[in-house]
Design a protein around this motif. Structure first.
Motif, PDB file in Angstrom:
ATOM      1  N   GLN A 208       3.086  39.096  28.859  1.00  0.00           N
ATOM      2  CA  GLN A 208       3.862  38.484  27.773  1.00  0.00           C
ATOM      3  C   GLN A 208       3.035  38.232  26.526  1.00  0.00           C
ATOM      4  N   ILE A 211       3.040  41.070  23.967  1.00  0.00           N
ATOM      5  CA  ILE A 211       4.321  41.518  23.420  1.00  0.00           C
ATOM      6  C   ILE A 211       4.791  40.522  22.373  1.00  0.00           C
ATOM      7  N   ARG A 212       5.061  41.008  21.180  1.00  0.00           N
ATOM      8  CA  ARG A 212       5.621  40.149  20.141  1.00  0.00           C
ATOM      9  C   ARG A 212       7.130  40.070  20.344  1.00  0.00           C
ATOM     10  N   ARG A 213       7.656  38.873  20.360  1.00  0.00           N
ATOM     11  CA  ARG A 213       9.090  38.720  20.582  1.00  0.00           C
ATOM     12  C   ARG A 213       9.582  37.487  19.820  1.00  0.00           C
ATOM     13  N   LEU A 257      14.405  41.243  28.164  1.00  0.00           N
ATOM     14  CA  LEU A 257      14.383  40.781  26.778  1.00  0.00           C
ATOM     15  C   LEU A 257      14.783  39.315  26.684  1.00  0.00           C
ATOM     16  N   LEU A 260      11.849  37.177  27.916  1.00  0.00           N
ATOM     17  CA  LEU A 260      10.759  37.128  26.946  1.00  0.00           C
ATOM     18  C   LEU A 260      11.120  36.270  25.739  1.00  0.00           C
ATOM     19  N   CYS A 261      12.348  36.406  25.250  1.00  0.00           N
ATOM     20  CA  CYS A 261      12.754  35.618  24.082  1.00  0.00           C
ATOM     21  C   CYS A 261      12.836  34.131  24.414  1.00  0.00           C
TER      22      CYS A 261
END
Length: 351
Positions: A208, A211-213, A257, A260-261
């Motif tokens: 995580q 990863i840019r989220r 998604l 992660l968000c």
């Protein structure tokens, strides 16, 4: 998010068991995918909670911690399921099971093992408390994590996720949906659904930070989840099952998604209280609601009430099952887990 998914599962069961599975009142028709979402969240949360504890924790201690966390409500869910089966006033025509077989079904439910079939529910692997089938898979996921998966590098977890995901796409396209694993005819789907999503959750936790989220709050993500579950069943085009491929896309793309968000998203004090309450209530709500669903379904199928009457009972059932879940949390689950933790658990090592 776990609480939002659990609430949508309750809606799914109440409306579809009562009105049928292909009517205008068959709400959130894809909500069976909440199980895959639960598996993904479980992998993420287990990695978050335990990846850094293995220098001070043994495998037997891990099993003890997880049993303390999960099994008190398994026992309650099995007992409520048995009582609902015995005293369902509308199920007398189908709830015929010899006492020894019913006792065996109850014992296996207490142990979270596949149960023998009972009258009225011949195909369910957890005949007295249907949703418990996914808890059995959770146990298998925890065992696999402690013995093997925790030792694997992120790239290896990613490869397992990718390969099992390809198999999931094939199964979804062949079968037409991912609604399977809860019954004996398609019990083989349960470990596949577990493997894909649980490993995905572990892998997401490990990667995580790379990863840019965007950080999106509970309300927006819950709306996305509800919309995804509410979309209609899709038809086939040529040799492709659009419905099955949609299910697979939710599991392999949308749910990662959302996780992660939601991870580390900021929330105000009021929203944080709602998040904590929703998270705490999710498991008791999921594991205790189905007896009410069975009673309402049998009422609908034997008495054939009009839609207004049935809708009234469903809307009365919603606060009832939430209240039962809250009582189970406050007066059984939390006190029992606190006592067992003091007696048998271990504390998190001081950093």
């Amino acid at each position: 998010m776990r609480g939002s998914a659990a609430f949508l599962i309750v809606i799914f069961h109440l409306f579809n068991y009562s009105f049928g599975w292909d009517t205008p009142l068959s709400l959130v028709r894809h909500a069976y995918l909440a199980v895959d979402f639960f598996f993904g969240l479980s992998g993420f949360v287990v990695a978050y909670a335990y990846d850094d504890r293995w220098t001070s924790m043994s495998i037997p201690q891990f099993f003890r911690i997880r049993l303390i966390r999960l099994h008190p409500l398994v026992l309650l869910g099995a007992t409520l399921g048995l009582l609902g089966y015995l005293f369902d006033p509308f199920g007398k025509a189908i709830n015929h099971t010899p006492a020894p077989m019913l006792l065996l079904a109850y014992v296996t439910s207490l142990l979270l093992l596949p149960s023998p079939p009972v009258g009225g529910r011949p195909e369910e692997t957890q005949a007295l408390n249907g949703p418990a089938w996914s808890l059995m898979q959770e146990y298998l996921g925890n065992i696999a994590y402690s013995l093997i998966l925790r030792r694997l590098r992120a790239i290896t977890l990613g490869i397992i996720f990718g390969l099992s995901g390809l198999l999931l796409v094939w199964v979804a396209n062949t079968k037409g949906s991912l609604d399977g694993g809860w019954g004996y005819p398609v019990i083989w789907m349960a470990p596949l659904r577990l493997t894909v999503s649980f490993v995905m959750g572990l892998w997401l936790y490990r990667v995580q930070d790379r990863i840019r989220r965007p950080k999106i709050g509970l309300l927006a993500l819950s709306i996305v989840l509800a919309v995804a579950f509410q979309l209609p069943r899709f038809s086939n085009v040529g040799g492709l099952s659009l419905n099955g491929l949609y299910d697979a896309a939710c599991v392999l793309l949308l749910f990662p998604l959302i996780i992660l968000c939601g991870a580390h998203s900021e929330a105000g004090a009021g929203m944080m209280r709602l998040c904590k309450f929703s998270g705490k209530l999710s498991y008791p709500l999921y594991i205790t609601h189905i007896p009410v669903v069975y009673v309402l379904a049998n009422f609908a199928h034997t008495r054939h009430p009009g839609k207004p009457i049935l809708l009234t009972w469903i809307f009365l059932a919603l606060p009832f099952v939430i209240t039962v879940a809250w009582l189970a949390l406050k007066y059984l689950d939390e006190p029992v887990r606190a006592w067992l933790t003091r007696r048998y658990g271990i504390k998190r090592a001081t950093p």
